[in-house]
Structures are given as C-alpha cells and as structure tokens.
Design a protein around this motif. Structure first.
Motif, PDB file in Angstrom:
ATOM      1  N   UNK A 148      14.976  44.456  -1.490  1.00  0.00           N
ATOM      2  CA  UNK A 148      15.600  45.164  -0.382  1.00  0.00           C
ATOM      3  C   UNK A 148      14.621  45.268   0.785  1.00  0.00           C
ATOM      4  N   UNK A 149      15.206  45.419   1.962  1.00  0.00           N
ATOM      5  CA  UNK A 149      14.402  45.720   3.146  1.00  0.00           C
ATOM      6  C   UNK A 149      15.147  46.766   3.955  1.00  0.00           C
ATOM      7  N   UNK A 150      14.403  47.501   4.741  1.00  0.00           N
ATOM      8  CA  UNK A 150      14.985  48.534   5.600  1.00  0.00           C
ATOM      9  C   UNK A 150      14.508  48.286   7.032  1.00  0.00           C
ATOM     10  N   UNK A 209      15.140  52.300  -5.765  1.00  0.00           N
ATOM     11  CA  UNK A 209      16.531  52.726  -5.876  1.00  0.00           C
ATOM     12  C   UNK A 209      16.996  53.124  -4.475  1.00  0.00           C
ATOM     13  N   UNK A 210      17.869  52.325  -3.850  1.00  0.00           N
ATOM     14  CA  UNK A 210      18.189  52.519  -2.429  1.00  0.00           C
ATOM     15  C   UNK A 210      18.607  53.937  -2.055  1.00  0.00           C
ATOM     16  N   UNK A 270      14.422  60.153   0.432  1.00  0.00           N
ATOM     17  CA  UNK A 270      13.012  60.561   0.439  1.00  0.00           C
ATOM     18  C   UNK A 270      12.333  60.385   1.791  1.00  0.00           C
ATOM     19  N   UNK A 271      13.021  59.795   2.767  1.00  0.00           N
ATOM     20  CA  UNK A 271      12.398  59.561   4.075  1.00  0.00           C
ATOM     21  C   UNK A 271      12.077  60.896   4.761  1.00  0.00           C
ATOM     22  N   UNK A 283      20.000  48.852   5.922  1.00  0.00           N
ATOM     23  CA  UNK A 283      19.401  48.676   4.595  1.00  0.00           C
ATOM     24  C   UNK A 283      20.137  47.538   3.906  1.00  0.00           C
ATOM     25  N   UNK A 284      19.429  46.453   3.596  1.00  0.00           N
ATOM     26  CA  UNK A 284      20.061  45.326   2.920  1.00  0.00           C
ATOM     27  C   UNK A 284      19.004  44.517   2.189  1.00  0.00           C
ATOM     28  N   UNK A 285      19.442  43.456   1.520  1.00  0.00           N
ATOM     29  CA  UNK A 285      18.485  42.568   0.859  1.00  0.00           C
ATOM     30  C   UNK A 285      17.932  41.572   1.866  1.00  0.00           C
ATOM     31  N   UNK A 286      16.758  41.037   1.584  1.00  0.00           N
ATOM     32  CA  UNK A 286      16.216  40.019   2.479  1.00  0.00           C
ATOM     33  C   UNK A 286      17.126  38.804   2.451  1.00  0.00           C
TER      34      UNK A 286
END
Length: 310
Positions: free
Chosen positions: A224-226, A264-265, A271-272, A283-286
């Motif tokens: 994942x990447x944000x 865990x997305x 937690x941000x 927020x998605x996968x690369x």
C-alpha cells in the motif's frame, strides 16, 4: 481453461551468454496475457522463439500441445512498422491474408469493415507511405487480425495512437479475447496493461520475476501507499509507524508514503497524528508502473515480493 500456447522451460544462448533462463508460462484461450520487462530483459527473444523466427536451445514451445505452431493460426503485430511503403493499403492487407491461406473475398470484406471501424474508410487505395504513424499502426493491426488467428501476439500495439484510437484498440482487443482469441500483449504502457490484462508474466535479465493474475500480483506484490496533499515535514512523516519510505515531490505539497507489507489500512489511518496537514488523501496499492520500476531499477518501493506461480 484451455492452454492455447505453452512455453516450457525455454532457454536461449547468444554465444556464451544465456539470454533466457528456464522461461515458462501459458496463454489460455480467451485470455489477455501481458509479457513485461525492461529493455533487454528477453521479451523480444521470447516472442521470436514463439514465432519460430528462432528456436530455443532448451525447452519447448507448443500450440494446443503440438510443437509445430501453424503460422496461419498466429497473428503478429510487431513493434516496428513492417508494411511495404509504396503499396496500397488494400493490396498489402490482401497479400498478407493470402500468405495465411485466408480466402481473399472474405479478407476484402473484413478489411473494409475494419477500415470503417478504425476511421480509415476510403483509405484502401492510398499507399502506406501516405499514412500517418497512427494510421499505419491501425493498418498493421488489421493485418494481424484479418485472418482470424487463434493466437494474437501484440508488441507495443498502442504506439503512435491518440487516446481515441487507443480506446478503439482496447475495445477490439477485448472483443477478440471474448470471442476466444488467446492474446499475448507486450507493452511499456503499464496503465493500459493494468487495465486490460488478465494475467502477466514479468521477465528481468532473462528470468521470471512475476507470473500471476493481476489480482494476485496486486495482493501479493504491491504494498500500500498513501498520497497526502498538504505541507508536511519530511522527518515527521518518516517517523510514522509502518512507513517504509517517503517521497516528497519538489515544488509541490504532495508526499507519498510507501508502507510496509504488514500494514492494516483502517488502523493505520486512525493512527495518523492530528498535526499532519491533510488537504487530500489517497490510499491505494502501488501501481503496476511502480512495480515495474522497482524490479528494473531496484528502487525498493516494495519491501518483500511474493513468488507468484499461477
């Protein structure tokens, strides 16, 4: 599903250099299978072994479990345009159909249908050299499918096409697959591959690095990447939990956070800290493009890759 094409443990040497090392994959009936890799990875050599332009030093290539692949059952769109420049469009199409032992009357009818579909109506008596690059690519595509091949090999089919023409090609490729044509697609346009391919085989330095369905690749390989739009301190972002690396685009307020495999997305987003400036968050996968870059350059976008053998 039925395997139309089977490449089994193929190896190829050029003098003392092994350019293909135990390559194995299948292309099934009605499937769009992508073969990917950086320049020099071995894609073209693999395609040439399938086409019978050269023969493997190790392993086998078979069509319906037969080692001899009938040439009239294969359609091939090469990366480089290979049409005779001083020949009329219809003449070259009929000539190539005749080489495949396809009935000329039916070939003419299908050619006229395709020319109309690809906005080339009235161009049948124009010489190839008078066509634009995009028009020439359309004619070459028509030549590759005119004889109704069971296996279609497309090498950079979207080259030189505008977005409208790309959509036409995508629609036609999907239609052919739905009708049962097995399609082997090679392209460097990862966004189009990601959109179209059912499965993919990625090769690097003559060896398999990924082989699986698109869903399997995205699930098992792509972390994942944000992406956060907002002015934020790089050091603060790097200290966030489960962040593997951070990229900030110079001159913009965008930060891309590449996350570890175990994240865990939903929990991570909660937690941000409040001090993060978030004007927009994705927020998605690369992407497949990023996976390709990771493999080709060792950019290390991904911490750990799964071994896919679908």
């Amino acid at each position: 599903m039925e395997a139309m094409l089977s490449v089994n443990n193929v190896g190829k040497f050029f003098k003392d250099k092994k350019v293909l090392d135990q390559i194995s994959f299948e292309v099934q009936k009605g499937e769009i299978m992508a073969i990917l890799g950086p320049n020099g990875a071995g894609k073209s050599t693999t395609i040439r072994n399938i086409m019978g332009i050269m023969y493997p030093d190790e392993g086998t290539v078979s069509f319906h479990n037969r080692k001899e692949i009938p040439r009239n059952k294969i359609g091939y769109l090469p990366e480089e345009r290979g049409l005779y420049k001083n020949v009329k469009v219809m003449d070259i199409l009929l000539y190539l159909a005749d080489l495949k032992d396809y009935p000329l009357k039916k070939a003419r009818e299908r050619a006229l249908e395709y020319l109309k579909k690809f906005d080339l109506e009235g161009k049948e008596n124009v010489s190839v050299e008078e066509l634009s690059k995009g028009m020439g690519q359309k004619v070459q595509f028509i030549a590759s499918v005119l004889h109704e091949p069971e296996l279609l090999i497309l090498d950079e089919p979207f080259s030189g096409l505008d977005p409208v023409s790309q959509e036409l090609f995508k629609e036609e490729i999907r239609k052919l697959a739905k009708q049962g044509t097995a399609i082997l697609l090679s392209s460097h346009q990862m966004n189009l591959v990601e959109e179209m391919a059912d499965r993919l085989f990625m090769i690097h330095k003559g060896q398999k690095v990924i082989y699986g369905t698109m869903d399997e690749v995205k699930t098992q390989y792509a972390n994942f990447k944000c992406t956060i739009r907002g002015v934020n301190d790089l050091a603060m972002l790097q200290q966030l939990p489960d962040v593997h690396r951070v990229e900030q685009n110079e001159g913009t307020s965008t930060s891309v956070l590449y996350l570890t495999k175990e994240v865990q997305p939903a929990q991570w987003l909660k937690s941000l800290p409040d001090e993060i400036n978030i004007q927009e968050l994705v927020f998605d996968r690369i992407t497949l493009h990023e996976i390709f870059i990771d493999i080709a350059t060792g950019k290390n976008l991904v911490v750990e890759a799964g071994d896919l053998d679908a």
